[in-house]
Design a protein around this motif. Sequence first.
Motif, short mmCIF file in Angstrom:
data_model
loop_
_atom_site.label_atom_id
_atom_site.label_comp_id
_atom_site.label_asym_id
_atom_site.label_seq_id
_atom_site.Cartn_x
_atom_site.Cartn_y
_atom_site.Cartn_z
N VAL A 265 0.88 -1.17 0.00
CA VAL A 265 0.00 0.00 0.00
C VAL A 265 0.92 1.22 0.00
CG1 VAL A 265 -1.81 1.27 1.23
CG2 VAL A 265 -1.75 -1.25 1.30
N HIS A 266 0.63 2.19 -0.84
CA HIS A 266 1.43 3.41 -0.83
C HIS A 266 0.53 4.61 -0.61
CE1 HIS A 266 0.61 5.66 -4.60
NE2 HIS A 266 0.26 4.49 -5.08
N LEU A 267 1.12 5.64 -0.01
CA LEU A 267 0.45 6.92 0.17
C LEU A 267 1.23 7.99 -0.58
CD1 LEU A 267 -0.38 6.76 4.00
CD2 LEU A 267 -1.96 6.44 2.10
N PRO A 268 0.54 8.89 -1.27
CA PRO A 268 1.25 9.90 -2.06
C PRO A 268 2.06 10.87 -1.21
CG PRO A 268 -1.13 10.25 -2.13
CD PRO A 268 -0.91 8.96 -1.44
N LYS A 269 1.66 11.08 0.04
CA LYS A 269 2.42 11.94 0.93
C LYS A 269 2.12 11.54 2.37
CE LYS A 269 -0.99 15.68 1.10
NZ LYS A 269 -1.23 17.13 0.91
N PHE A 270 2.95 12.01 3.29
CA PHE A 270 2.77 11.62 4.68
C PHE A 270 1.83 12.58 5.40
CE2 PHE A 270 4.11 11.98 9.19
CZ PHE A 270 3.68 10.72 9.59
#
Length: 548
Positions: A265-270
């Motif tokens: 799973v990836h997130l575009p920003k924190f």
Amino acid sequence: MLRNSNYMYGSKDLVLPARIHLGEFMLDRMWSVKEKTLYINGSTNESITYGQTAQQAMNFSVSLTHMGVRKGDVVAICSENRFEFWGVIIGGACAGAVLTTVNPGYTEGEIKHVMSISKPKYVVLSPYTYKLHGKTFKSLPYIKTIIIFGEHKPSNALLYNDLAVSNNNGSGNVIVNNYLARNVKYEEFEAVDVDGQTDTLFILYSSGTTGLPKGVMLTHLNVLSSCCAPTNLSTDLLSLTIAPWFHTMGLNGALLGMAYSRTAVHLPKFDVDLFLRTIEKYKIAQVTVVPPVVVAVCKAPGQYDLSSVKIIYSGAAPLHKETEELLKTKFPNIEAVMQGYGMTETTLAVTRDTYNQALPTKPGSVGRVAAGVTIKIVDIDSRIPLGPNQSGEICVKGSLVMKGYVGKDRDSDFDSEGFFKTGDVGYYDEDGCFFIVDRLKELIKYKAFQVAPAEIEALLIEHPAVRDAAVVGVPDKAAGEVPLAFVVKQAGQAVTEKEIQQFVAERLSNPKHLRGGVRFVDAIPKNPSGKILRKELRKMVNSKKSKL
């Protein structure tokens, strides 16, 4: 020839493909698990499979070749994390191109600087980065073609979808009128031949924490040595990452995961709340982070179900044992906090912890030497190799170490034995576990003592009123340099300069006391991988402002 008893040698258990070609290797691995999910976007819940990504890569590779891309031509990509990124990277590698990744957060001047190093003929942009930097890229005389993700086609640009995405699986010509007419079939595709041991695959940019970024040349062999590193972790563990894919940790870390067919799973920003909610929603078992994220997560308010997390990987900067203890209170079922040590110049980690009960991790350690790597610790002045528990400069040799910097002779960065001089200070103990002390250029010279800012920073973060901190040396006539701390307060907490100085003085030896004072700031400047930009802090030292 006899081994040097003060050198640390990694395992020889590194199995590489017969053809040293990253693009071909990744394509074969991905096609073998084509129905499996590769990435899930944690913000949108969209997903993409290995097969879909491999198909885009083959299509894009053929389109690039049709456009005139030849072996050694440079293709740049400047984009936030999005699925199409990997079609460009793997497709470009299959076309024999050199890929260079550009930080979307760069200023106009920084983009022009790094582009002058790699001089790409082609650049791939997202709609966001086109709006942000399109004019800058268009102004560069060596860029002949701009390719855009998404559906909107600006004038004098090409759409990625027209080159990489097709619903037609039939026969006939692949390219018609300069557009993709049908999908390339796996069995008919052939990657452009490369000399993988010497040909450059990536030009990445050093972090620039101590100066302007340099162009780091990584070969196919460098990256394959990372991707083929032995692991005993289950490939079924769902992982979460926020590392930007333009940076070596995100780029080569992701390729390592793909080589082992992992789903992530990836997130575009924190965003700390989104990060923790994503763990809860997807029952994430493995998390890859940088130390600033660890600190933010540990000090975040609110209740989240984080019981699924078993393993936390940390990299890019040292994670101190005090912070590790904080993690164990936040994640109740954690089995291991693992670290690695590496840099852009070493592809990924040259030391790493392994998930192995026979070789347990040690608090504060960045693990043992990686497969195919040799490390020595040398005295900073005499350059004599040192033994266990003696701090010196870390020097590295092996198949993970870069080819060199673009346009720069190797002699100043490699010693007579071929070891790369990292500029980092560290040591290894009697069990072969490595510990990082600090950057050589960042050590504070207090009288005859060398003070590591990282040690003071790790202590400051323990203070309940401190959310983040950074330390630099400031000139002092009597002592040479003295430590000064920049401190970000925890929301709703009150603390004074004197209280911070006393907190340090009660816990650290005399040379490490904050004689330079304390400045309260809104944020600590860091690069995308989480490293503190001390050069920006030094600019503030003579400023009367206390805000960044």
